[in-house]
Design a protein around this motif. Structure first.
Motif, PDB file in Angstrom:
ATOM      1  N   SER A  66     -54.462   3.664 -17.242  1.00  0.00           N
ATOM      2  CA  SER A  66     -53.940   4.164 -18.516  1.00  0.00           C
ATOM      3  C   SER A  66     -54.593   3.417 -19.683  1.00  0.00           C
ATOM      4  O   SER A  66     -55.141   2.322 -19.506  1.00  0.00           O
ATOM      5  CB  SER A  66     -52.414   3.956 -18.592  1.00  0.00           C
ATOM      6  N   ILE A  67     -54.508   4.000 -20.852  1.00  0.00           N
ATOM      7  CA  ILE A  67     -55.078   3.374 -22.050  1.00  0.00           C
ATOM      8  C   ILE A  67     -54.475   1.987 -22.253  1.00  0.00           C
ATOM      9  O   ILE A  67     -55.205   1.027 -22.546  1.00  0.00           O
ATOM     10  CB  ILE A  67     -54.841   4.255 -23.295  1.00  0.00           C
ATOM     11  N   GLU A  68     -53.184   1.877 -22.072  1.00  0.00           N
ATOM     12  CA  GLU A  68     -52.516   0.594 -22.269  1.00  0.00           C
ATOM     13  C   GLU A  68     -53.026  -0.454 -21.279  1.00  0.00           C
ATOM     14  O   GLU A  68     -53.284  -1.602 -21.650  1.00  0.00           O
ATOM     15  CB  GLU A  68     -50.995   0.751 -22.141  1.00  0.00           C
ATOM     16  N   ARG A  69     -53.163  -0.070 -20.012  1.00  0.00           N
ATOM     17  CA  ARG A  69     -53.620  -1.008 -18.981  1.00  0.00           C
ATOM     18  C   ARG A  69     -55.072  -1.395 -19.209  1.00  0.00           C
ATOM     19  O   ARG A  69     -55.440  -2.556 -19.073  1.00  0.00           O
ATOM     20  CB  ARG A  69     -53.432  -0.399 -17.590  1.00  0.00           C
ATOM     21  N   VAL A  70     -55.917  -0.432 -19.557  1.00  0.00           N
ATOM     22  CA  VAL A  70     -57.323  -0.737 -19.815  1.00  0.00           C
ATOM     23  C   VAL A  70     -57.450  -1.657 -21.025  1.00  0.00           C
ATOM     24  O   VAL A  70     -58.225  -2.623 -20.998  1.00  0.00           O
ATOM     25  CB  VAL A  70     -58.152   0.558 -20.003  1.00  0.00           C
ATOM     26  N   THR A  71     -56.680  -1.408 -22.062  1.00  0.00           N
ATOM     27  CA  THR A  71     -56.695  -2.278 -23.237  1.00  0.00           C
ATOM     28  C   THR A  71     -56.324  -3.704 -22.848  1.00  0.00           C
ATOM     29  O   THR A  71     -56.988  -4.666 -23.254  1.00  0.00           O
ATOM     30  CB  THR A  71     -55.739  -1.758 -24.321  1.00  0.00           C
ATOM     31  N   SER A  72     -55.298  -3.841 -22.049  1.00  0.00           N
ATOM     32  CA  SER A  72     -54.869  -5.159 -21.584  1.00  0.00           C
ATOM     33  C   SER A  72     -55.972  -5.836 -20.773  1.00  0.00           C
ATOM     34  O   SER A  72     -56.240  -7.028 -20.945  1.00  0.00           O
ATOM     35  CB  SER A  72     -53.599  -5.013 -20.747  1.00  0.00           C
ATOM     36  N   ARG A  73     -56.623  -5.080 -19.907  1.00  0.00           N
ATOM     37  CA  ARG A  73     -57.715  -5.635 -19.098  1.00  0.00           C
ATOM     38  C   ARG A  73     -58.881  -6.095 -19.967  1.00  0.00           C
ATOM     39  O   ARG A  73     -59.493  -7.121 -19.702  1.00  0.00           O
ATOM     40  CB  ARG A  73     -58.196  -4.600 -18.086  1.00  0.00           C
ATOM     41  N   ILE A  74     -59.204  -5.313 -20.987  1.00  0.00           N
ATOM     42  CA  ILE A  74     -60.291  -5.687 -21.885  1.00  0.00           C
ATOM     43  C   ILE A  74     -59.951  -6.999 -22.595  1.00  0.00           C
ATOM     44  O   ILE A  74     -60.774  -7.923 -22.640  1.00  0.00           O
ATOM     45  CB  ILE A  74     -60.573  -4.573 -22.923  1.00  0.00           C
ATOM     46  N   LEU A  75     -58.765  -7.084 -23.137  1.00  0.00           N
ATOM     47  CA  LEU A  75     -58.360  -8.302 -23.837  1.00  0.00           C
ATOM     48  C   LEU A  75     -58.362  -9.500 -22.906  1.00  0.00           C
ATOM     49  O   LEU A  75     -58.828 -10.587 -23.275  1.00  0.00           O
ATOM     50  CB  LEU A  75     -56.975  -8.097 -24.474  1.00  0.00           C
ATOM     51  N   ASP A  76     -57.885  -9.310 -21.677  1.00  0.00           N
ATOM     52  CA  ASP A  76     -57.882 -10.387 -20.688  1.00  0.00           C
ATOM     53  C   ASP A  76     -59.305 -10.820 -20.338  1.00  0.00           C
ATOM     54  O   ASP A  76     -59.603 -12.025 -20.251  1.00  0.00           O
ATOM     55  CB  ASP A  76     -57.160  -9.981 -19.416  1.00  0.00           C
ATOM     56  N   ALA A  77     -60.192  -9.843 -20.142  1.00  0.00           N
ATOM     57  CA  ALA A  77     -61.572 -10.165 -19.756  1.00  0.00           C
ATOM     58  C   ALA A  77     -62.297 -10.912 -20.847  1.00  0.00           C
ATOM     59  O   ALA A  77     -63.028 -11.879 -20.584  1.00  0.00           O
ATOM     60  CB  ALA A  77     -62.328  -8.883 -19.405  1.00  0.00           C
ATOM     61  N   VAL A  78     -62.114 -10.500 -22.077  1.00  0.00           N
ATOM     62  CA  VAL A  78     -62.784 -11.181 -23.192  1.00  0.00           C
ATOM     63  C   VAL A  78     -62.228 -12.588 -23.366  1.00  0.00           C
ATOM     64  O   VAL A  78     -62.972 -13.539 -23.564  1.00  0.00           O
ATOM     65  CB  VAL A  78     -62.656 -10.343 -24.495  1.00  0.00           C
ATOM     66  N   ALA A  79     -60.912 -12.710 -23.250  1.00  0.00           N
ATOM     67  CA  ALA A  79     -60.290 -14.028 -23.420  1.00  0.00           C
ATOM     68  C   ALA A  79     -60.663 -14.980 -22.292  1.00  0.00           C
ATOM     69  O   ALA A  79     -60.910 -16.169 -22.527  1.00  0.00           O
ATOM     70  CB  ALA A  79     -58.769 -13.882 -23.491  1.00  0.00           C
ATOM     71  N   ALA A  80     -60.735 -14.460 -21.077  1.00  0.00           N
ATOM     72  CA  ALA A  80     -60.998 -15.314 -19.921  1.00  0.00           C
ATOM     73  C   ALA A  80     -62.479 -15.489 -19.641  1.00  0.00           C
ATOM     74  O   ALA A  80     -62.877 -16.381 -18.888  1.00  0.00           O
ATOM     75  CB  ALA A  80     -60.301 -14.735 -18.692  1.00  0.00           C
ATOM     76  N   GLY A  81     -63.290 -14.604 -20.211  1.00  0.00           N
ATOM     77  CA  GLY A  81     -64.725 -14.700 -19.968  1.00  0.00           C
ATOM     78  C   GLY A  81     -65.122 -14.314 -18.563  1.00  0.00           C
ATOM     79  O   GLY A  81     -66.053 -14.849 -17.992  1.00  0.00           O
ATOM     80  N   ARG A  82     -64.416 -13.322 -17.981  1.00  0.00           N
ATOM     81  CA  ARG A  82     -64.736 -12.892 -16.625  1.00  0.00           C
ATOM     82  C   ARG A  82     -64.408 -11.409 -16.475  1.00  0.00           C
ATOM     83  O   ARG A  82     -63.763 -10.819 -17.338  1.00  0.00           O
ATOM     84  CB  ARG A  82     -63.937 -13.686 -15.607  1.00  0.00           C
ATOM     85  N   ALA A  83     -64.806 -10.845 -15.348  1.00  0.00           N
ATOM     86  CA  ALA A  83     -64.508  -9.446 -15.056  1.00  0.00           C
ATOM     87  C   ALA A  83     -63.107  -9.329 -14.489  1.00  0.00           C
ATOM     88  O   ALA A  83     -62.622 -10.239 -13.822  1.00  0.00           O
ATOM     89  CB  ALA A  83     -65.504  -8.885 -14.052  1.00  0.00           C
ATOM     90  N   VAL A  84     -62.407  -8.208 -14.806  1.00  0.00           N
ATOM     91  CA  VAL A  84     -61.079  -7.944 -14.250  1.00  0.00           C
ATOM     92  C   VAL A  84     -61.010  -6.519 -13.741  1.00  0.00           C
ATOM     93  O   VAL A  84     -61.740  -5.672 -14.155  1.00  0.00           O
ATOM     94  CB  VAL A  84     -59.957  -8.186 -15.283  1.00  0.00           C
TER      95      VAL A  84
END
Length: 84
Positions: A66-84
Motif C-alpha cells: 500500500s502507499i502507506e506501507r511503501v512510504t514507511s519503507r522509504i523513510l526507514d530505508a533512507v534513515a537506516a541507510g539500507r534496503a528494506v
C-alpha cells in the motif's frame, strides 16, 4: 552541486506495474503502451541503479504494498541507510 544522501529505487513486478497503469483509466493506458514505458525505463533509467549502487547510495524498497506501507519503507530505508 547537490550532494545526495540516498537514491531510492522501488521494486515492483512488471505485471503489477502494468495492472496499476491500466487501472488509472487514462486514454493512453494500454498494455502495449505500458510495456513500451517499461522498455524505455530498462534501457535509459535502470543503468543508473547500478551507478548509485556502486556509490553506496542506492536504497531498494519493495514498492508492491500500500502507499502507506511503501512510504514507511522509504523513510526507514533512507534513515537506516539500507534496503528494506
Amino acid at each position: 552541486g547537490v550532494q545526495l544522501d540516498a537514491v531510492v529505487s522501488l521494486a515492483v513486478p512488471e505485471e503489477s506495474l502494468i495492472t496499476r497503469a491500466l487501472a488509472r483509466g487514462r486514454e493512453d493506458d494500454r498494455v502495449e503502451v505500458a510495456r513500451e514505458r517499461l522498455r524505455v525505463y530498462r534501457e535509459q533509467t535502470e543503468p543508473l541503479v547500478e551507478h548509485y549502487r556502486g556509490l553506496g547510495l542506492l536504497r531498494e524498497v519493495d514498492g508492491s504494498a500500500s502507499i502507506e506501507r511503501v512510504t514507511s519503507r522509504i523513510l526507514d530505508a533512507v534513515a537506516a541507510g539500507r534496503a528494506v
